[in-house]
Design a protein around this motif. Sequence first.
Motif, PDB file in Angstrom:
ATOM      1  N   GLY A 114       0.785  -1.227   0.000  1.00 31.34           N
ATOM      2  CA  GLY A 114       0.000   0.000   0.000  1.00 31.34           C
ATOM      3  C   GLY A 114       0.819   1.280   0.000  1.00 31.34           C
ATOM      4  O   GLY A 114       0.381   2.295   0.558  1.00 31.34           O
ATOM      5  N   SER A 126       1.207   3.217  -2.429  1.00 32.37           N
ATOM      6  CA  SER A 126       0.459   4.241  -3.179  1.00 32.37           C
ATOM      7  C   SER A 126      -0.576   4.915  -2.280  1.00 32.37           C
ATOM      8  O   SER A 126      -0.767   6.130  -2.343  1.00 32.37           O
ATOM      9  CB  SER A 126      -0.213   3.642  -4.410  1.00 32.37           C
ATOM     10  OG  SER A 126      -1.149   2.651  -4.043  1.00 32.37           O
ATOM     11  N   GLU A 138      -5.496   7.861  -5.077  1.00 31.23           N
ATOM     12  CA  GLU A 138      -5.369   6.428  -5.395  1.00 31.23           C
ATOM     13  C   GLU A 138      -5.987   6.126  -6.762  1.00 31.23           C
ATOM     14  O   GLU A 138      -5.482   5.295  -7.522  1.00 31.23           O
ATOM     15  CB  GLU A 138      -6.095   5.586  -4.329  1.00 31.23           C
ATOM     16  CG  GLU A 138      -5.233   5.142  -3.176  1.00 31.23           C
ATOM     17  CD  GLU A 138      -4.370   3.923  -3.488  1.00 31.23           C
ATOM     18  OE1 GLU A 138      -3.289   4.092  -4.077  1.00 31.23           O
ATOM     19  OE2 GLU A 138      -4.766   2.805  -3.136  1.00 31.23           O
ATOM     20  N   HIS A 158      -4.100   4.054  -9.388  1.00 30.21           N
ATOM     21  CA  HIS A 158      -4.579   2.669  -9.623  1.00 30.21           C
ATOM     22  C   HIS A 158      -5.616   2.526 -10.719  1.00 30.21           C
ATOM     23  O   HIS A 158      -5.871   1.406 -11.144  1.00 30.21           O
ATOM     24  CB  HIS A 158      -5.293   2.148  -8.367  1.00 30.21           C
ATOM     25  CG  HIS A 158      -4.397   1.565  -7.337  1.00 30.21           C
ATOM     26  ND1 HIS A 158      -4.873   0.785  -6.323  1.00 30.21           N
ATOM     27  CD2 HIS A 158      -3.070   1.632  -7.156  1.00 30.21           C
ATOM     28  CE1 HIS A 158      -3.870   0.421  -5.553  1.00 30.21           C
ATOM     29  NE2 HIS A 158      -2.770   0.931  -6.034  1.00 30.21           N
ATOM     30  N   ASP A 213      -7.164   0.416   0.828  1.00 36.32           N
ATOM     31  CA  ASP A 213      -5.810   0.821   1.227  1.00 36.32           C
ATOM     32  C   ASP A 213      -5.791   2.221   1.833  1.00 36.32           C
ATOM     33  O   ASP A 213      -5.191   2.449   2.888  1.00 36.32           O
ATOM     34  CB  ASP A 213      -4.859   0.775   0.022  1.00 36.32           C
ATOM     35  CG  ASP A 213      -4.552  -0.646  -0.424  1.00 36.32           C
ATOM     36  OD1 ASP A 213      -5.192  -1.576   0.081  1.00 36.32           O
ATOM     37  OD2 ASP A 213      -3.667  -0.818  -1.285  1.00 36.32           O
ATOM     38  N   THR A 272      -0.024  -2.445  -9.387  1.00 37.54           N
ATOM     39  CA  THR A 272      -1.372  -2.817  -8.964  1.00 37.54           C
ATOM     40  C   THR A 272      -2.362  -2.639 -10.110  1.00 37.54           C
ATOM     41  O   THR A 272      -3.207  -3.502 -10.362  1.00 37.54           O
ATOM     42  CB  THR A 272      -1.779  -1.954  -7.761  1.00 37.54           C
ATOM     43  OG1 THR A 272      -0.848  -2.222  -6.710  1.00 37.54           O
ATOM     44  CG2 THR A 272      -3.184  -2.263  -7.296  1.00 37.54           C
TER      45      THR A 272
HETATM   46 MG    MG Z   1      -1.234   0.528  -4.277  1.00 33.34          MG
END
Ligand code: MG
Length: 399
Positions: free
Chosen positions: A140, A142, A183, A187, A194, A234
């Motif tokens: 995690g 990010s 995020e 992502h 997360d 991810t």
């Molecule tokens: Mg991530």
Amino acid sequence: MPTYFTSSPGKVILFGEHAVVYGKVATAGSLGLRSYALVQTREDKKIEVNLPNVQLARSWNINDVPRQARWEGYPYPPQSMNTDLLDQLTKFVDLGNQTNRSQAAIALLYLHSFLTTDETLALGYDFVVRSNLPVGAGLGSSASYSVCVATALLQLNGYLSAGTGLDVAAQRDLVNQWAFQAERVIHGNPSGIDNTVSTLGGAVMFKKGEKIEPLPGFQSLRFLLTNTRVPRETQVQVANVRKLHDKFPTVVNPMLDAINEISNSCKDIFSQDGLDRSHLLTRFGELVDVNHGLLAALGVSHPSLEKVREISSKLGLKSKLTGAGGGGCALTLIRDDVTPETVAVVKQLLEAEGFQCMETSVGGPGAGILTLTHPTTIAEFLAHDKTYFDTTQNWTYFV
Ligand SMILES: [Mg+2]
Ligand SMILES: Nc1ncnc2c1ncn2[C@@H]1O[C@H](COP(=O)(O)OP(=O)(O)O)[C@@H](O)[C@H]1O
Ligand SMILES: C[C@@](O)(CCOP(=O)(O)O)CC(=O)O
């Protein structure tokens, strides 16, 4: 204006990665490994950005960065992403196919475009993040980065100050919602687990759009984390599962449902009266095995992750991939009856494969802010020892 540090943890997903993107329950806890940001105004109308973990150092004229006009629902983020703004920022940062740097810079500037006030615009600011988390390894990083960005920009621009009338829970929610936007930049389609764990800390059962349930008892569990050092993104792993899902929905959906039941079974184990600790840990280990098998069937394991499982199982230990998979990290449950000698042997065998082993605490605090009395330089911030931020400072957490 004051100088601020912000800080937020990485996370470990025990059960439910990937399935959580499809609205299933997942179980996760915050890690002792954290990221730390410095934010402070300047006087030359520049944004000076330094992100050593992705080797990015840039300076922009603050007035050149595209801005977002006042939107409905202010100061909470709009439901959908502004894709035109994202395109503009992608051109603006001009980092081409350097995905990690580009995403980090765009995530920062995306939040900047919405949150920067005229007062900050007249000054400029320094923004630096350093992290003790491995980047792109399933812990995690990010989200931890995103929470640091959100907390820093909200604090710098006065959205968390007493005058806003927001109580601590509302401030935490505001941080979490903006971190989710960052995020999304990194992502594409995150579940939100997360950034939620990174903002709140502790251990939770998470389902998209539902109230977060704390998972008591989890703090007492011990895990060994192994970074295979196999790089992966991810976004790519999530997209691969999506392709499989869309191709074979009747095959994949029951697998996602089964993963959902793993978190529910985990909760049952923890809430079962009279279940002794050794039975609890044995059952937990069995769920670790089943969850890994399902993730492998979804195509997100990797030979290096299978190697971790093979080595640890020879010593009677259960492991699974954690995070998006495809490389990155695995977690190994260390039951209470496992001797320090066994842990040392397993670590030695894993390290002989070129993997990196980490023992870190789980379930610690979420996002924090520290207001400094004196400004600091970027160089001073970067020169601090790894442990400096946690050992010598008085942080305020959103609790
Ligand atoms: Mg991530
Ligand atoms: N300390 C950091 N500084 C800048 N960007 C970061 C940092 N940590 C993570 N990131 C961003 O997050 C990306 C990695 O995210 P992701 O693929 O989701 O892996 P992880 O499992 O570590 O979250 C990086 O490419 C970068 O864009
Ligand atoms: C695979 C997923 O469940 C977790 C990804 O975690 P990480 O970025 O690999 O640390 C994706 C998500 O929940 O958004």
